[in-house]
Each structure stands twice: as structure tokens, then as C-alpha cells.
Design an enzyme around this catalytic site. Structure first.
Site, short mmCIF file in Angstrom:
data_model
loop_
_atom_site.label_atom_id
_atom_site.label_comp_id
_atom_site.label_asym_id
_atom_site.label_seq_id
_atom_site.Cartn_x
_atom_site.Cartn_y
_atom_site.Cartn_z
N ASP A 152 -19.67 -7.61 -3.59
CA ASP A 152 -19.08 -6.66 -3.98
C ASP A 152 -18.65 -6.96 -5.46
OD1 ASP A 152 -17.31 -4.41 -4.11
OD2 ASP A 152 -15.49 -5.72 -3.50
N TYR A 153 -19.88 -7.24 -6.04
CA TYR A 153 -19.97 -7.20 -7.55
C TYR A 153 -19.92 -5.65 -8.10
CZ TYR A 153 -20.89 -12.15 -8.27
OH TYR A 153 -20.91 -13.41 -8.37
N GLU A 154 -18.95 -5.49 -9.11
CA GLU A 154 -18.82 -3.78 -9.45
C GLU A 154 -19.10 -3.77 -10.89
OE1 GLU A 154 -15.25 -2.50 -7.96
OE2 GLU A 154 -15.62 -3.07 -5.90
N HIS A 155 -19.06 -4.65 -11.61
CA HIS A 155 -19.58 -4.90 -13.21
C HIS A 155 -20.49 -6.08 -13.29
CE1 HIS A 155 -15.94 -2.37 -13.44
NE2 HIS A 155 -15.42 -3.42 -12.64
#
Length: 304
Positions: free
Chosen positions: A152-155
Site C-alpha cells: 500500500d505504498y502511495e508516495h
């Protein structure tokens, strides 16, 4: 005289292959329910959440992040625990799995923020990040008796190809080592996010068991029709993947249960496209008595 026989044999084999392919590709519903837990430190426990015995139930601990314990500096794949480990401890994982044979527990990696800022995917190099990640996560997985990981990396401070190689090799190694039995990804509809996850999907999609697509990142007030369109679009993007339907339990985005989420899920189920449901998050659902967890699992438990 042998030539027609040869053609008949080839035709027969092709027919078997085509029918087998059709059987393999036929859509089907799932009884999978997944829920993120532990990110908001409001003392929610596994035992608080209603668990229907007739579904496959995954808790997803949120989050392990490759930042130092203060959350101020990235650590190049050396993961630390940032979920509510007082209430969601190794002994509590063992307890809920011991009492409920249908429960598995995973850990989600990354998330939106850490230490008051964004949690960035920041590898120094593919090889060093993978080596550190495999080592640190194997330790956490063993300590907590976990079954899978969620990405769930978002950046991002690495390009899509670097992300694909790091995460793909991590999943492959953990699976090959027998550390995990499943892996999922949690993208949402944002150009930068999608470019990274679609690169991962293109290279390593065969290793990814579920797509926890964050449909609640779409606008609040999404309609049933819009939701179904979004679902078809993302199922096409992650072609061949098990894309799950989702909502956020604080009602801040996407299609909410009040506005027809379960209507949309029933429609997907009738089309044999309901691969499961996930909720963000148990922490928020605690306030409403987990009413939508019960409703989601009841829908999934209906024979399909």
C-alpha cells in the site's frame, strides 16, 4: 488416408484446449472478506470484529513501514511496526487464528503517512532494498505468525520500474521461502500511483493474489452506476486479477453502504464478478458497532 486423422486429432486437441481455457477463465464469486486494522490506535482488537464462519476472513495489520522508529527517516527496506501492537500483538494473532479456523492475518506495507509526513517508497537500489525487506519482513512475519503481505505504498521516490522490481522480487522471494501464502496490492485511481502498480502488475501480476483497489478514493457521493463502471475499468487495468469491491467505513469517499454499496455488490455477484469485499477500516467501524462488516460477510456467505 492418414492426413484427415491427423487433422481430426489436431482439431480434437484444440477443442479440449479451448474448452479448458474457457473453464479456467469463467468468472466466479468469492467469499473473501478483508479488513485493515490497527492504523488509528483506538484500541480496536481482533476479537471486537464480528467474524462470520462461512467466509474466508483476512485481517490486514496497518502498517509496517521502512522508516526508523520515530517515523522521520526512510530505512531502505528495513521495516518497523507502526500499527497498534499493544492491542494487536503476536499472542492476539495466535489467539484469533486458534479460535477461528477461517481467519488469516496479513501485514500491509507503506500506507499514506508516517511521523507527520508522507510515507515514501525510497529505495537506495533494488538489490539492497530487496535484501533488507526480505530480512526484516521475514522476522516480523515469523514473530506475528502472519500469512501474507499487502502493498500500500502511495508516495514514491523511485520510478515505476524500480518499484516493480523491488516489490515483485520481494513477493517472489517471500513466497518461494514459504514465508507467505498470498500477496495483495492496494492501488487507487491516481496517475502516479497507477503508473507504479501497473508496472508491477505487468511484470509480476502472476504472483499477486488480490487487488485491494481503493474505490473509496473516488469522490464521495459516487453512484451505483459509477461504481460499477469504475469496477469494470479497474478489472480491465488489472486484467486477470481478483479485484475486490471496497468502501471506507467513515463515509468520507466513494460509494457508501448508505448510498448503495451493497446494491452494487449484489449486482456484481449476480454477474459472478464479486471477488470479495474489503473495508478500510476496523478502527473506524468500531464507532458504528461493525454493522457493515456483518452485512458484507452475510452477502459473501450466501452460496454462489
Amino acid at each position: 488416408m492418414e492426413l484427415p486423422k491427423l487433422f481430426l486429432t489436431i482439431f480434437f486437441l484444440q477443442a479440449i484446449f479451448i474448452s479448458h481455457t474457457l473453464i479456467q477463465a469463467a468468472p466466479s464469486n468469492s467469499d473473501l472478506f478483508r479488513e485493515y486494522i490497527g492504523a488509528e490506535f483506538n484500541n480496536v482488537k481482533f476479537s471486537d470484529v464480528p467474524i462470520n464462519p462461512n467466509v474466508e476472513f483476512h485481517f490486514i495489520l496497518s502498517f509496517a513501514i521502512d522508516y526508523d522508529a520515530s517515523g522521520s527517516s526512510p530505512t531502505n527496506g528495513k521495516f518497523n511496526i507502526f500499527w497498534d501492537s499493544n492491542n494487536l500483538s503476536p499472542s492476539q494473532v495466535s489467539s484469533i487464528k486458534g479460535k477461528r479456523s477461517n481467519v488469516k492475518v496479513a501485514v500491509s506495507l507503506g500506507g499514506d503517512s508516517v511521523g507527520g509526513g508522507y510515507a515514501y517508497f525510497t529505495p537506495s537500489s533494488v538489490d539492497s532494498w530487496v535484501s533488507n525487506a526480505v530480512s526484516s519482513l521475514t522476522s516480523i512475519i515469523k514473530e506475528y505468525n502472519l500469512d501474507g503481505i499487502d502493498i500500500d505504498y502511495e508516495h514514491f521516490k523511485g520510478d515505476p520500474n524500480t518499484f516493480a522490481e523491488c516489490i515483485g522480487r520481494l513477493i517472489k522471494t517471500l513466497k518461494n521461502n514459504g514465508a507467505i501464502s498470498f500477496a495483495s496490492i492496494a492501488p487507487f485511481d491516481d496517475d502516479q500511483v497507477q503508473s507504479h502498480y501497473l508496472a508491477l502488475w505487468k511484470s509480476y501480476g502472476d504472483l499477486i493474489d488480490y487487488v485491494n483497489f481503493q474505490f473509496y478514493a473516488y469522490d464521495k457521493g459516487t453512484s451505483v452506476t459509477q461504481f460499477l463502471d469504475y469496477f469494470d475499468t479497474q478489472s480491465s487495468n488489472y486484467n486477470g486479477g481478483k479485484v475486490l469491491a471496497s468502501f471506507i467505513s467513515d463515509g468520507s469517499g466513494g460509494l457508501s453502504p448508505e448510498n448503495g454499496f451493497f446494491t452494487a455488490c449484489s449486482k456484481l455477484k449476480s454477474q459472478k464478478k464479486l471477488n470479495g469485499i474489503f473495508i478500510w477500516s476496523a478502527d473506524d467501524s468500531k464507532a458504528n458497532g461493525f454493522r457493515y462488516e456483518k452485512q458484507s460477510q452475510s452477502l459473501l456467505a450466501i452460496p454462489h
